[in-house]
Motif scaffolding. Structure first.
Motif, mmCIF file in Angstrom:
data_model
loop_
_atom_site.group_PDB
_atom_site.id
_atom_site.type_symbol
_atom_site.label_atom_id
_atom_site.label_comp_id
_atom_site.label_asym_id
_atom_site.label_seq_id
_atom_site.Cartn_x
_atom_site.Cartn_y
_atom_site.Cartn_z
ATOM 1 N N GLY A 93 0.816 -1.209 0.000
ATOM 2 C CA GLY A 93 0.000 0.000 0.000
ATOM 3 C C GLY A 93 0.850 1.259 0.000
ATOM 4 O O GLY A 93 0.590 2.203 -0.749
ATOM 5 N N GLY A 94 1.888 1.253 0.854
ATOM 6 C CA GLY A 94 2.791 2.400 0.908
ATOM 7 C C GLY A 94 3.482 2.629 -0.422
ATOM 8 O O GLY A 94 3.653 3.764 -0.875
ATOM 9 N N MET A 95 3.853 1.528 -1.049
ATOM 10 C CA MET A 95 4.516 1.618 -2.353
ATOM 11 C C MET A 95 3.588 2.244 -3.383
ATOM 12 O O MET A 95 3.975 3.121 -4.156
ATOM 13 C CB MET A 95 4.932 0.206 -2.792
ATOM 14 C CG MET A 95 5.651 0.146 -4.108
ATOM 15 S SD MET A 95 7.303 0.803 -3.969
ATOM 16 C CE MET A 95 8.132 -0.593 -3.242
ATOM 17 N N PHE A 96 2.333 1.817 -3.376
ATOM 18 C CA PHE A 96 1.354 2.351 -4.320
ATOM 19 C C PHE A 96 1.215 3.859 -4.139
ATOM 20 O O PHE A 96 1.225 4.627 -5.100
ATOM 21 C CB PHE A 96 0.005 1.653 -4.110
ATOM 22 C CG PHE A 96 -1.071 2.156 -5.028
ATOM 23 C CD1 PHE A 96 -1.130 1.724 -6.343
ATOM 24 C CD2 PHE A 96 -2.000 3.082 -4.583
ATOM 25 C CE1 PHE A 96 -2.109 2.193 -7.197
ATOM 26 C CE2 PHE A 96 -2.985 3.561 -5.436
ATOM 27 C CZ PHE A 96 -3.040 3.117 -6.744
ATOM 28 N N LEU A 97 1.124 4.267 -2.868
ATOM 29 C CA LEU A 97 0.979 5.687 -2.557
ATOM 30 C C LEU A 97 2.175 6.480 -3.083
ATOM 31 O O LEU A 97 2.033 7.537 -3.716
ATOM 32 C CB LEU A 97 0.866 5.844 -1.038
ATOM 33 C CG LEU A 97 0.277 7.141 -0.523
ATOM 34 C CD1 LEU A 97 -1.162 7.266 -0.980
ATOM 35 C CD2 LEU A 97 0.358 7.174 0.994
ATOM 36 N N ALA A 98 3.384 5.948 -2.826
ATOM 37 C CA ALA A 98 4.593 6.656 -3.249
ATOM 38 C C ALA A 98 4.659 6.759 -4.767
ATOM 39 O O ALA A 98 5.032 7.801 -5.321
ATOM 40 C CB ALA A 98 5.822 5.931 -2.709
#
Lengths: 103, 504
Positions: free
Chosen positions: B39-44
């Motif tokens: 999820g964090g990767m997607f956001l970044a």
């Protein structure tokens, strides 16, 4: 030598981040059971796929007549995405098996 | 506004990576941890695409970016979904190589930016002051304009990313048997020399880059020898990555993949420096350091030092112990005899290995185990930490077949119970039960902890043939009087065993 010192001076905040992250990385996984070695490696593998952001920036900045940057940047985006998406999906598949046996 | 939103996206991304890694190291939370990091990767990534700007200018080429993302996602999901559980380690290695290649390509493009600076463009970018200072410095010659530091980072990303890419591809080939072990005399010296040349050449480039610009048609270009040296470094890094992994034996491949994994992390962190990008920096360094620790933990699980793995050329053609011919006689056992032995044992220990994985026999193995339990036999599985091709590989496979968690015993626990075990059924495992690791100091696997199956009353070994295992070492166990061989494909043999056990 001067170039290096100068570079450190210029990026001193990032150097701090690097050093603190090193300790954090060691601390975070130092007590992992052997069973989880493979999924953890695979998960970490997906996380370093964050390099995709660099690829997106390269691609997004490329001038429309700079074919080298366009082609290599495009390739880099594809490879980086493979790393991220493939990495997370493979890890999830491995861990899916673990959660099943809990029931 | 947008810039601060992006900063927050990056901050969240960095934090999810840390939490994700932490959760990944506990069995109960591991799966969630992976999703948190994703999820964090997607956001970044989404933040970068829509919010990133440099010098007041947003990114363009959205068509290219999105088609690249789409192709990568589709191929990545299909590859990751389709891959067999047995081929998982190869897949991880391949994905790791892709990341390394990505870092390599970024470095090549950024070098070309650095090598050809169009003067007019820097000024029209709006950052007049910076461009002017740069120009004055460049023209006056030799005064540092941070170009050296930037080049250093580009070169680091290039070298580490390329070595990781080339090494991962070789590791992938080795795991699926496409690439054979290859070593020649003095290979370590060749490797070290190559590494030395790479470092010296890179240092030279960083030192002279400031004085190497010439002005041509309104742009600054580096002298041709700088570009040539850069591509020589690239070529040498590929060669080094290949030769670095080539002599390392298959059994040590997990360690190598883990090491290359942390290399790619460092290469990604170089990108963080290059773009002043905190999420790339934290993500990359975290993987770099966690990966290094993980590599050391894996070595410990196999009781080998990292140095040993890298220099020892485990199971390579050079190792003297491996060449020793074993001449002895072994005895075979028939399916029906084996079924009787298992049926009337009080306690049976199953030792699964890669052979079981290749034959996809985990389900029928579970079936045999249930059948024996119904008949009153106590059955458990002894899992060597590196059984299969990677630590934890067997646990994943058996979990897939619904084998209950309590039935899987770790090595120390299993070894403690060997004395009271009536029959051990070794399914396609070899090196992890090789007594040479205890008795033969010449053996390349000497010192590796093993499952001491020879302490049980009887050992039945299922293998396809008498060929040595993955490390290429003969196994004394097969020639011991207690041991009976049951040749055949693990799945076929287990199916026959199930049928036999039902009737005896």
């Amino acid at each position: 030598m001067d170039a290096i010192l100068d570079f450190i001076q210029l990026h001193i905040e990032m150097v701090y981040i690097v050093i603190l992250s090193i300790f954090l990385g060691i601390e975070v996984i130092s007590r992992v059971p052997a069973v989880l070695h493979t999924p953890l490696m695979s998960g970490a593998n997906a996380i370093h796929g964050v390099v995709i952001i660099g690829a997106i920036i390269v691609m997004g900045k490329a001038e429309s007549d700079n074919y080298l940057a366009l082609v290599l940047g495009f390739l880099a985006v594809i490879l980086g995405t493979l790393n991220v998406v493939g990495g997370f999906v493979v890890t999830d598949r491995m861990l899916e098996m673990f959660s099943k046996k809990k029931k | 506004m947008q810039a601060s939103l992006l900063s927050i996206a990056y901050l969240i991304g960095s934090v999810t990576f840390i939490i994700g890694l932490k959760m990944l190291s506990h069995p109960a939370s591991a799966r969630k941890g992976n999703l948190v990091a994703a999820g964090g990767m997607f956001l970044a990534i989404a933040g970068t695409i829509f919010l990133y700007e440099e010098g007041g200018e947003k990114l363009h080429n959205y068509g290219w970016i999105f088609s690249g993302l789409l192709i990568g996602t589709v191929v990545g999901v299909i590859a990751a979904r389709k891959v067999k559980m047995t081929a998982m380690p190869e897949m991880v290695s391949m994905f790791n190589g892709m990341g390394g290649a990505c870092a390599m390509l970024i470095s090549i493009v950024e070098f070309n930016h650095l090598a050809h600076t169009p003067v007019s463009l820097s000024i029209s970018n709006g950052n007049l002051n910076a461009a002017l200072t740069d120009l004055i410095n460049m023209v006056s010659g030799g005064v540092d304009v941070h170009v050296g530091g930037k080049l250093l980072i580009i070169l680091l990303g290039l070298i580490i990313g390329t070595v990781s890419f080339a090494g991962s591809v070789i590791a992938w080939g080795k795991l699926n048997g496409k690439v054979k072990d290859f070593a020649f005399k003095g290979q370590h010296i060749v490797n070290l020399t190559m590494l030395g040349i790479i470092v010296i050449l890179a240092g030279y480039l960083v030192a002279v880059i400031n004085n190497s610009y010439v002005m041509e048609e309104g742009s600054y270009h580096v002298l041709p020898q700088i570009s040539i040296s850069f591509y020589i470094i690239l070529a040498l890094s590929i060669a080094y990555g290949v030769l670095f992994v080539m002599p390392i034996g298959g059994a040590d491949m997990p360690v190598v993949i883990s090491l290359l994994n942390s290399f790619t992390g460092v290469a990604a962190a170089c990108g963080g420096f290059l773009y002043n990008n905190p999420v790339m920096l934290t993500g990359g360094i975290l993987v770099g350091s966690a990966g290094t620790i993980l590599t050391i933990l894996m070595c410990k699980a196999m009781n080998r030092s990292l140095k040993n793995v890298l220099i020892g050329s485990f199971g390579g053609p050079k190792t003297g112990g491996a060449a020793k011919e074993q001449t002895g006689s072994y005895k075979e056992i028939s399916i029906s005899d084996a079924a009787v032995v298992l049926r009337y044992a009080n306690k049976v220990m199953i030792v699964p290995g890669y052979g079981l994985a290749v034959a996809q026999a985990q389900h029928v193995c579970h079936e045999l185990e249930k059948l024996l339990e119904e008949k009153g036999v106590q059955v458990s599985y002894a899992i060597h930490p590196v059984a299969g091709r990677m630590p934890g590989h067997m646990n994943v496979l058996l979990a897939e077949a619904d084998v209950p968690y309590e039935k899987l015993e770790e090595m120390e626990q299993a070894n403690g119970e060997m004395n009271t075990t009536d029959a051990v059924l070794v399914l396609g495992a070899n090196d992890v039960v090789n007594p040479a690791a205890k008795n033969d100091p010449d053996s390349p696997i000497y010192g590796m902890p093993i499952l001491e199956v020879e302490n049980a009353k009887m050992v039945i070994v299922n293998k396809r043939s008498m060929k040595p295992g993955y490390a290429g070492i003969e196994n004394d166990l097969f020639f011991q009087p207690k041991t009976s061989m049951l040749f055949g494909d693990a799945k076929a043999v287990l199916q026959q065993l199930v049928a036999e056990v039902k009737i005896v």
